[in-house]
Design a protein around this motif. Structure first.
Motif, PDB file in Angstrom:
ATOM      1  N   LYS A  14     -19.187  62.246  81.233  1.00  0.00           N
ATOM      2  CA  LYS A  14     -18.343  61.354  80.433  1.00  0.00           C
ATOM      3  C   LYS A  14     -19.086  60.799  79.223  1.00  0.00           C
ATOM      4  CE  LYS A  14     -15.119  59.670  83.977  1.00  0.00           C
ATOM      5  NZ  LYS A  14     -14.622  58.459  84.687  1.00  0.00           N
ATOM      6  N   SER A  15     -20.394  60.755  79.322  1.00  0.00           N
ATOM      7  CA  SER A  15     -21.192  60.180  78.236  1.00  0.00           C
ATOM      8  C   SER A  15     -21.338  61.116  77.046  1.00  0.00           C
ATOM      9  CB  SER A  15     -22.595  59.815  78.743  1.00  0.00           C
ATOM     10  OG  SER A  15     -22.528  58.886  79.793  1.00  0.00           O
ATOM     11  N   LEU A  16     -21.180  62.416  77.269  1.00  0.00           N
ATOM     12  CA  LEU A  16     -21.465  63.376  76.203  1.00  0.00           C
ATOM     13  C   LEU A  16     -20.498  63.276  75.022  1.00  0.00           C
ATOM     14  CD1 LEU A  16     -22.520  66.520  78.262  1.00  0.00           C
ATOM     15  CD2 LEU A  16     -23.948  64.711  77.295  1.00  0.00           C
ATOM     16  N   PRO A  17     -19.181  63.270  75.257  1.00  0.00           N
ATOM     17  CA  PRO A  17     -18.294  63.104  74.093  1.00  0.00           C
ATOM     18  C   PRO A  17     -18.434  61.741  73.427  1.00  0.00           C
ATOM     19  CG  PRO A  17     -17.029  63.121  76.137  1.00  0.00           C
ATOM     20  CD  PRO A  17     -18.416  63.530  76.482  1.00  0.00           C
ATOM     21  N   VAL A  18     -18.816  60.720  74.197  1.00  0.00           N
ATOM     22  CA  VAL A  18     -19.058  59.394  73.614  1.00  0.00           C
ATOM     23  C   VAL A  18     -20.262  59.459  72.679  1.00  0.00           C
ATOM     24  CG1 VAL A  18     -19.637  56.995  74.098  1.00  0.00           C
ATOM     25  CG2 VAL A  18     -18.036  58.219  75.596  1.00  0.00           C
ATOM     26  N   PHE A  19     -21.334  60.106  73.156  1.00  0.00           N
ATOM     27  CA  PHE A  19     -22.537  60.257  72.332  1.00  0.00           C
ATOM     28  C   PHE A  19     -22.221  61.036  71.056  1.00  0.00           C
ATOM     29  CE2 PHE A  19     -26.082  63.267  71.399  1.00  0.00           C
ATOM     30  CZ  PHE A  19     -26.904  62.364  70.742  1.00  0.00           C
ATOM     31  N   GLU A  20     -21.476  62.126  71.168  1.00  0.00           N
ATOM     32  CA  GLU A  20     -21.130  62.941  69.990  1.00  0.00           C
ATOM     33  C   GLU A  20     -20.324  62.132  68.989  1.00  0.00           C
ATOM     34  OE1 GLU A  20     -18.857  65.269  67.289  1.00  0.00           O
ATOM     35  OE2 GLU A  20     -17.961  64.143  68.948  1.00  0.00           O
ATOM     36  N   THR A  21     -19.404  61.315  69.475  1.00  0.00           N
ATOM     37  CA  THR A  21     -18.553  60.519  68.587  1.00  0.00           C
ATOM     38  C   THR A  21     -19.359  59.441  67.873  1.00  0.00           C
ATOM     39  OG1 THR A  21     -16.690  60.883  70.101  1.00  0.00           O
ATOM     40  CG2 THR A  21     -16.444  59.140  68.463  1.00  0.00           C
ATOM     41  N   VAL A  22     -20.237  58.759  68.603  1.00  0.00           N
ATOM     42  CA  VAL A  22     -21.081  57.728  67.985  1.00  0.00           C
ATOM     43  C   VAL A  22     -21.972  58.357  66.917  1.00  0.00           C
ATOM     44  CG1 VAL A  22     -22.935  56.063  68.373  1.00  0.00           C
ATOM     45  CG2 VAL A  22     -21.045  56.236  70.016  1.00  0.00           C
ATOM     46  N   ALA A  23     -22.573  59.512  67.245  1.00  0.00           N
ATOM     47  CA  ALA A  23     -23.477  60.169  66.301  1.00  0.00           C
ATOM     48  C   ALA A  23     -22.723  60.641  65.055  1.00  0.00           C
ATOM     49  CB  ALA A  23     -24.161  61.346  66.988  1.00  0.00           C
ATOM     50  N   ARG A  24     -21.526  61.165  65.242  1.00  0.00           N
ATOM     51  CA  ARG A  24     -20.734  61.670  64.116  1.00  0.00           C
ATOM     52  C   ARG A  24     -20.268  60.542  63.208  1.00  0.00           C
ATOM     53  NH1 ARG A  24     -15.410  62.353  64.683  1.00  0.00           N
ATOM     54  NH2 ARG A  24     -15.645  62.691  66.943  1.00  0.00           N
ATOM     55  N   LEU A  25     -19.845  59.424  63.793  1.00  0.00           N
ATOM     56  CA  LEU A  25     -19.322  58.303  63.013  1.00  0.00           C
ATOM     57  C   LEU A  25     -20.399  57.299  62.629  1.00  0.00           C
ATOM     58  CD1 LEU A  25     -16.023  57.666  65.013  1.00  0.00           C
ATOM     59  CD2 LEU A  25     -16.305  58.936  62.884  1.00  0.00           C
ATOM     60  N   ASN A  26     -21.579  57.432  63.273  1.00  0.00           N
ATOM     61  CA  ASN A  26     -22.695  56.535  62.991  1.00  0.00           C
ATOM     62  C   ASN A  26     -22.320  55.077  63.226  1.00  0.00           C
ATOM     63  OD1 ASN A  26     -25.452  56.573  62.296  1.00  0.00           O
ATOM     64  ND2 ASN A  26     -24.996  55.755  60.272  1.00  0.00           N
ATOM     65  N   SER A  27     -21.518  54.850  64.284  1.00  0.00           N
ATOM     66  CA  SER A  27     -21.050  53.495  64.550  1.00  0.00           C
ATOM     67  C   SER A  27     -20.500  53.402  65.964  1.00  0.00           C
ATOM     68  CB  SER A  27     -19.952  53.118  63.544  1.00  0.00           C
ATOM     69  OG  SER A  27     -19.266  51.947  63.944  1.00  0.00           O
ATOM     70  N   PHE A  28     -20.908  52.345  66.700  1.00  0.00           N
ATOM     71  CA  PHE A  28     -20.363  52.097  68.033  1.00  0.00           C
ATOM     72  C   PHE A  28     -18.911  51.630  67.940  1.00  0.00           C
ATOM     73  CE2 PHE A  28     -24.507  52.824  69.375  1.00  0.00           C
ATOM     74  CZ  PHE A  28     -24.671  52.651  70.731  1.00  0.00           C
ATOM     75  N   SER A  29     -18.624  50.770  66.966  1.00  0.00           N
ATOM     76  CA  SER A  29     -17.278  50.206  66.870  1.00  0.00           C
ATOM     77  C   SER A  29     -16.268  51.262  66.437  1.00  0.00           C
ATOM     78  CB  SER A  29     -17.263  49.025  65.899  1.00  0.00           C
ATOM     79  OG  SER A  29     -17.676  49.427  64.601  1.00  0.00           O
ATOM     80  N   LEU A  30     -16.638  52.119  65.462  1.00  0.00           N
ATOM     81  CA  LEU A  30     -15.724  53.179  65.042  1.00  0.00           C
ATOM     82  C   LEU A  30     -15.500  54.191  66.157  1.00  0.00           C
ATOM     83  CD1 LEU A  30     -16.926  53.861  61.369  1.00  0.00           C
ATOM     84  CD2 LEU A  30     -14.902  52.596  62.119  1.00  0.00           C
ATOM     85  N   ALA A  31     -16.565  54.471  66.911  1.00  0.00           N
ATOM     86  CA  ALA A  31     -16.428  55.378  68.044  1.00  0.00           C
ATOM     87  C   ALA A  31     -15.479  54.789  69.087  1.00  0.00           C
ATOM     88  CB  ALA A  31     -17.797  55.669  68.659  1.00  0.00           C
ATOM     89  N   ALA A  32     -15.590  53.486  69.328  1.00  0.00           N
ATOM     90  CA  ALA A  32     -14.702  52.828  70.292  1.00  0.00           C
ATOM     91  C   ALA A  32     -13.252  52.932  69.843  1.00  0.00           C
ATOM     92  CB  ALA A  32     -15.111  51.371  70.461  1.00  0.00           C
ATOM     93  N   ASP A  33     -13.004  52.762  68.537  1.00  0.00           N
ATOM     94  CA  ASP A  33     -11.644  52.885  68.010  1.00  0.00           C
ATOM     95  C   ASP A  33     -11.107  54.302  68.194  1.00  0.00           C
ATOM     96  OD1 ASP A  33     -11.663  50.246  67.252  1.00  0.00           O
ATOM     97  OD2 ASP A  33     -12.212  50.648  65.163  1.00  0.00           O
ATOM     98  N   GLU A  34     -11.918  55.292  67.886  1.00  0.00           N
ATOM     99  CA  GLU A  34     -11.460  56.677  67.997  1.00  0.00           C
ATOM    100  C   GLU A  34     -11.186  57.062  69.446  1.00  0.00           C
ATOM    101  OE1 GLU A  34     -13.446  61.033  67.276  1.00  0.00           O
ATOM    102  OE2 GLU A  34     -13.258  59.743  65.500  1.00  0.00           O
ATOM    103  N   LEU A  35     -12.033  56.580  70.357  1.00  0.00           N
ATOM    104  CA  LEU A  35     -11.897  56.936  71.769  1.00  0.00           C
ATOM    105  C   LEU A  35     -10.933  56.020  72.518  1.00  0.00           C
ATOM    106  CD1 LEU A  35     -15.693  57.597  72.447  1.00  0.00           C
ATOM    107  CD2 LEU A  35     -13.897  59.337  72.269  1.00  0.00           C
TER     108      LEU A  35
END
Length: 313
Positions: free
Chosen positions: A7-28
């Motif tokens: 479950k952590s892998l797509p989260v890690f990819e999203t954070v790395a791509r967006l360079n942001s925890f908050s933007l990743a949270a919004d997308e996910l």
């Protein structure tokens, strides 16, 4: 098989791509604390820091960048394999391509790609220089470098430059050089005659002032005459537009004059060409060679390059 917390892998990819925890949270569509928890769980499992956090700045560590390169391709392959089994034939591909190649050669041909392969959804990523070959940048590339052993390459074009000018400017050249008669367009034009007219130069080809014209003259063991008038441009697109508006003679290549509408605006002067040494390749990650969308795009690009005269059979 020992796997990390999946479950952590797509989260890690999203954070790395967006360079942001908050933007990743919004997308996910999860909370920011849930994203932080997944990243911490993954870092604990790996025993490595994946991100450096400094105030509001977030950057991948060297280990994080290496890990991202490794898992991005795997996640994409899982997505593609799942889509095939679900009966979803759409292939969403990001193609990184030089701006001039995209504008003058690729974009005019995209309607044919969409007609032949409607399941291929292509997003263009414009690049000025040859990009780093990485899944983080794009799924596939048009590049002049074969630097990564992890990628496969298909030749599209060996670049050459030749002098052209507008139709109106060619009539001016003919008048001033006394080139009359029906065969005037085919009579060879000497380098001395060319230098009597403004030379439009593109800096980006050889990365130096008048480098393109210098190479053209050196191809016949000559030098640019000291009295030659040279107008400088950063990019071939700009220099070609200046030639379109009758400002002089420009060195251009085959793909810049690849459509009928554009080619009819210009006259290719009866002079020698010069090879730049650049070879244009379509590049894709070898580990993704089985993806149908990539192979459809590869075959279409090669067919178009052959049909349009960029590449031989």
């Amino acid at each position: 098989m020992k796997l990390p917390p999946l479950k952590s892998l797509p989260v890690f990819e999203t954070v790395a791509r967006l360079n942001s925890f908050s933007l990743a949270a919004d997308e996910l569509a999860v909370s920011q604390s849930a994203v932080s928890h997944q990243i911490k769980q993954l870092e604990t499992y790996l025993g490595e820091k994946l991100f450096w956090r400094s105030g509001r700045t977030l950057t991948l560590t060297d280990e994080g960048r290496q890990y991202l390169d490794g898992i991005s391709s795997a996640l994409l392959q899982i997505e593609r394999a799942s889509e095939q089994l679900l009966g979803h034939e759409e292939s969403r591909l990001r193609l990184s391509v030089f701006s001039s190649f995209a504008v003058r050669w690729l974009v005019p041909r995209l309607p044919d790609l969409q007609r032949l392969h409607p399941q291929v959804e292509l997003a263009l990523e414009m690049s000025i220089e040859s990009p780093v070959l990485s899944d983080r940048v794009a799924d596939c590339f048009i590049t002049i470098h074969k630097g990564s052993p992890a990628y496969s390459y298909e030749l599209l074009y060996v670049e050459r430059l030749f002098p052209v000018c507008s139709q109106d400017y060619w009539q001016k050249i003919r008048r001033e050089l006394g080139r009359e008669g029906p065969d005037a367009d085919d009579l060879p034009m000497s380098v001395e005659e060319v230098s009597q007219f403004p030379l439009l130069s593109t800096h980006s080809i050889f990365e130096k002032a008048a480098g393109d014209w210098d190479a053209w003259y050196r191809a016949v063991d000559q030098r640019i005459p000291a009295a030659a008038s040279i107008q400088h441009f950063s990019h071939m697109l700009l220099a070609l537009e200046a030639a379109r508006f009758h400002q002089g003679i420009v060195l251009t290549n085959d793909y810049m004059l690849s459509t009928r509408k554009d080619s009819e605006d210009f006259v290719r002067l009866p002079c020698h060409p010069v090879m730049t040494g650049d070879r244009f390749y379509f590049a894709w990650k070898t580990s993704r060679r089985g993806e149908r969308g990539l192979q459809l795009l590869r075959r279409w690009l090669v067919d178009e390059a052959i049909r349009g005269g960029l590449r031989g059979e």
